[in-house]
Write a protein that holds these residues in place. Structure first.
Motif, PDB file in Angstrom:
ATOM      1  N   ILE A  73       1.036  -1.278   0.088  1.00 19.18           N
ATOM      2  CA  ILE A  73       0.062  -0.111  -0.075  1.00 19.18           C
ATOM      3  C   ILE A  73       0.873   1.252   0.004  1.00 19.18           C
ATOM      4  N   ARG A  74       0.610   2.260  -0.838  1.00 13.06           N
ATOM      5  CA  ARG A  74       1.404   3.453  -0.812  1.00 13.06           C
ATOM      6  C   ARG A  74       0.749   4.253   0.108  1.00 13.06           C
ATOM      7  N   VAL A  75       1.728   4.913   0.772  1.00 16.27           N
ATOM      8  CA  VAL A  75       1.430   5.770   2.009  1.00 16.27           C
ATOM      9  C   VAL A  75       1.973   7.359   1.589  1.00 16.27           C
ATOM     10  N   ASP A  76       0.879   8.223   1.571  1.00 12.47           N
ATOM     11  CA  ASP A  76       1.580   9.661   1.548  1.00 12.47           C
ATOM     12  C   ASP A  76       1.540  10.473   2.813  1.00 12.47           C
ATOM     13  N   GLU A  77       2.205  10.803   3.221  1.00  7.10           N
ATOM     14  CA  GLU A  77       2.708  11.478   4.511  1.00  7.10           C
ATOM     15  C   GLU A  77       2.411  12.811   4.618  1.00  7.10           C
ATOM     16  N   LEU A  78       1.612  13.583   5.237  1.00  3.08           N
ATOM     17  CA  LEU A  78       1.551  14.718   5.415  1.00  3.08           C
ATOM     18  C   LEU A  78       1.927  15.207   7.020  1.00  3.08           C
ATOM     19  N   VAL A  79       2.550  15.940   7.214  1.00  3.41           N
ATOM     20  CA  VAL A  79       2.902  16.527   8.535  1.00  3.41           C
ATOM     21  C   VAL A  79       1.806  17.616   9.142  1.00  3.41           C
ATOM     22  N   VAL A  80       1.127  17.490  10.083  1.00  2.00           N
ATOM     23  CA  VAL A  80      -0.190  18.376  10.159  1.00  2.00           C
ATOM     24  C   VAL A  80      -0.054  18.905  11.607  1.00  2.00           C
ATOM     25  N   TYR A  81       1.103  18.271  12.578  1.00  2.00           N
ATOM     26  CA  TYR A  81       1.290  18.913  13.592  1.00  2.00           C
ATOM     27  C   TYR A  81       2.838  18.889  14.261  1.00  2.00           C
ATOM     28  N   GLY A  82       3.148  19.769  15.208  1.00  2.00           N
ATOM     29  CA  GLY A  82       4.387  19.792  15.474  1.00  2.00           C
ATOM     30  C   GLY A  82       4.280  19.831  17.152  1.00  2.00           C
ATOM     31  N   THR A  83       5.423  19.707  17.836  1.00  4.59           N
ATOM     32  CA  THR A  83       5.306  20.077  19.151  1.00  4.59           C
ATOM     33  C   THR A  83       6.638  20.878  19.511  1.00  4.59           C
ATOM     34  N   GLY A  84       6.374  21.544  20.574  1.00  8.47           N
ATOM     35  CA  GLY A  84       7.545  22.604  21.090  1.00  8.47           C
ATOM     36  C   GLY A  84       7.101  22.456  22.635  1.00  8.47           C
ATOM     37  N   VAL A  85       8.410  22.939  23.320  1.00  8.67           N
ATOM     38  CA  VAL A  85       8.462  23.209  24.648  1.00  8.67           C
ATOM     39  C   VAL A  85       7.905  24.492  25.087  1.00  8.67           C
ATOM     40  N   MET A  86       7.137  24.547  26.042  1.00  9.09           N
ATOM     41  CA  MET A  86       6.793  25.975  26.446  1.00  9.09           C
ATOM     42  C   MET A  86       7.981  26.316  27.313  1.00  9.09           C
ATOM     43  N   GLU A  87       8.262  27.868  27.195  1.00  9.21           N
ATOM     44  CA  GLU A  87       9.389  28.404  27.588  1.00  9.21           C
ATOM     45  C   GLU A  87       9.040  28.287  29.083  1.00  9.21           C
ATOM     46  N   SER A  88       8.177  28.263  29.883  1.00  7.31           N
ATOM     47  CA  SER A  88       8.056  28.213  31.421  1.00  7.31           C
ATOM     48  C   SER A  88       7.797  26.753  31.785  1.00  7.31           C
ATOM     49  N   PHE A  89       7.983  25.629  30.889  1.00  8.05           N
ATOM     50  CA  PHE A  89       7.782  24.351  31.183  1.00  8.05           C
ATOM     51  C   PHE A  89       8.662  24.029  32.323  1.00  8.05           C
ATOM     52  N   GLU A  90      10.053  23.909  32.236  1.00  8.26           N
ATOM     53  CA  GLU A  90      11.059  23.621  33.063  1.00  8.26           C
ATOM     54  C   GLU A  90      10.978  24.138  34.628  1.00  8.26           C
ATOM     55  N   GLN A  91      10.566  25.454  34.525  1.00 10.31           N
ATOM     56  CA  GLN A  91      10.396  25.918  35.705  1.00 10.31           C
ATOM     57  C   GLN A  91       8.809  25.607  36.335  1.00 10.31           C
ATOM     58  N   ASP A  92       7.899  25.530  35.712  1.00  6.38           N
ATOM     59  CA  ASP A  92       6.826  25.175  36.117  1.00  6.38           C
ATOM     60  C   ASP A  92       6.736  23.947  36.563  1.00  6.38           C
ATOM     61  N   PHE A  93       7.530  22.929  35.949  1.00 11.14           N
ATOM     62  CA  PHE A  93       7.758  21.499  36.367  1.00 11.14           C
ATOM     63  C   PHE A  93       8.337  21.396  37.820  1.00 11.14           C
ATOM     64  N   LYS A  94       9.782  22.410  37.968  1.00  8.75           N
ATOM     65  CA  LYS A  94      10.408  22.298  39.135  1.00  8.75           C
ATOM     66  C   LYS A  94       9.355  22.787  40.269  1.00  8.75           C
ATOM     67  N   ILE A  95       8.404  23.641  40.124  1.00  7.77           N
ATOM     68  CA  ILE A  95       7.616  24.145  41.048  1.00  7.77           C
ATOM     69  C   ILE A  95       6.668  22.733  41.623  1.00  7.77           C
ATOM     70  N   ARG A  96       6.184  22.243  40.506  1.00  9.35           N
ATOM     71  CA  ARG A  96       5.347  21.098  40.936  1.00  9.35           C
ATOM     72  C   ARG A  96       5.933  19.941  41.636  1.00  9.35           C
ATOM     73  N   LEU A  97       7.296  19.834  41.173  1.00  8.25           N
ATOM     74  CA  LEU A  97       8.123  18.682  41.987  1.00  8.25           C
ATOM     75  C   LEU A  97       8.397  19.282  43.698  1.00  8.25           C
ATOM     76  N   ARG A  98       8.686  20.292  43.597  1.00 10.36           N
ATOM     77  CA  ARG A  98       8.945  20.766  45.051  1.00 10.36           C
ATOM     78  C   ARG A  98       7.560  20.947  45.937  1.00 10.36           C
ATOM     79  N   GLU A  99       6.270  20.953  45.306  1.00 10.74           N
ATOM     80  CA  GLU A  99       4.836  20.776  45.603  1.00 10.74           C
ATOM     81  C   GLU A  99       4.646  19.415  46.104  1.00 10.74           C
ATOM     82  N   THR A 100       5.496  18.457  45.353  1.00  8.93           N
ATOM     83  CA  THR A 100       4.931  17.024  45.752  1.00  8.93           C
ATOM     84  C   THR A 100       6.122  16.250  46.377  1.00  8.93           C
ATOM     85  N   GLU A 101       7.239  16.985  46.868  1.00 12.30           N
ATOM     86  CA  GLU A 101       8.420  16.095  47.190  1.00 12.30           C
ATOM     87  C   GLU A 101       8.362  15.330  48.456  1.00 12.30           C
TER      88      GLU A 101
END
Length: 186
Positions: free
Chosen positions: A71-99
């Protein structure tokens, strides 16, 4: 797809497959049946993200398959992902809250934020860019991945073996895999 109002309703097949390899095999068999009367099978439009495994197109277009099964497959990229600028800092806060918790799980849904996640967890060796491997028995934070693409990315890029990889890439699949892990651990 099920939520799209359409008359007649959309035909949705293969949802039970659980992973790309099983889905590719399902598609090969289903397509043969679906188009058994056709002189030629139409190609499949494969809507994908920028980061993905290529198991489905490779399997469906495998030159080892007979021409009438391939079966021939024609691929079309329809989305991408990226890291929110605040992710690492937000995640560290959540880790502290649950330590203080005796156990916590970090569930990774995409390779995109893995480096930031490892840095926030204190597991990234800045000199090597690889994960610091500690004693797996003496810790309270565990890592689960939604599926093999993210698991393999953590393994190959950072040398980190996640504790759990969901057998089926869904919230239910993650929960089932974590429960299985915990049953075996206790």
């Amino acid at each position: 797809m099920r939520s799209i109002p359409q008359i007649p309703p959309l035909n949705i097949f293969g949802a039970q497959a659980g992973n790309g390899e099983a889905l590719a095999q399902y598609i090969l068999d289903h397509y043969d049946q679906w188009y058994r009367e056709a002189s030629a099978k139409p190609p499949l439009l494969f809507l994908v993200g920028e980061q993905r495994r290529d198991i489905i197109p490779k399997t469906l277009m495998d030159p080892a398959l007979s021409e009438n099964r391939r079966i021939r497959v024609d691929e079309l990229v329809v989305y991408g992902t990226g890291v929110m600028e605040s992710f690492e800092q937000d995640f560290k806060i959540r880790l502290r809250e649950t330590e203080e918790r005796s156990m916590r799980w970090v569930v990774v849904f995409s390779p995109t934020g893995c480096e930031s996640m490892l840095r926030a967890l204190g597991l990234l060796d800045s000199g090597t860019g690889r994960a610091k491997i500690g004693d797996k028995l003496e810790r309270d934070t565990y890592v689960a991945t939604i599926g093999p693409t993210t698991r393999d990315f953590l393994r190959n890029t950072f040398g980190l073996e996640p504790d759990v990889c969901a057998e089926k890439p869904s919230p239910e699949g993650i929960e089932k895999s974590i429960r299985k892990f915990l049953d075996n651990k206790l």
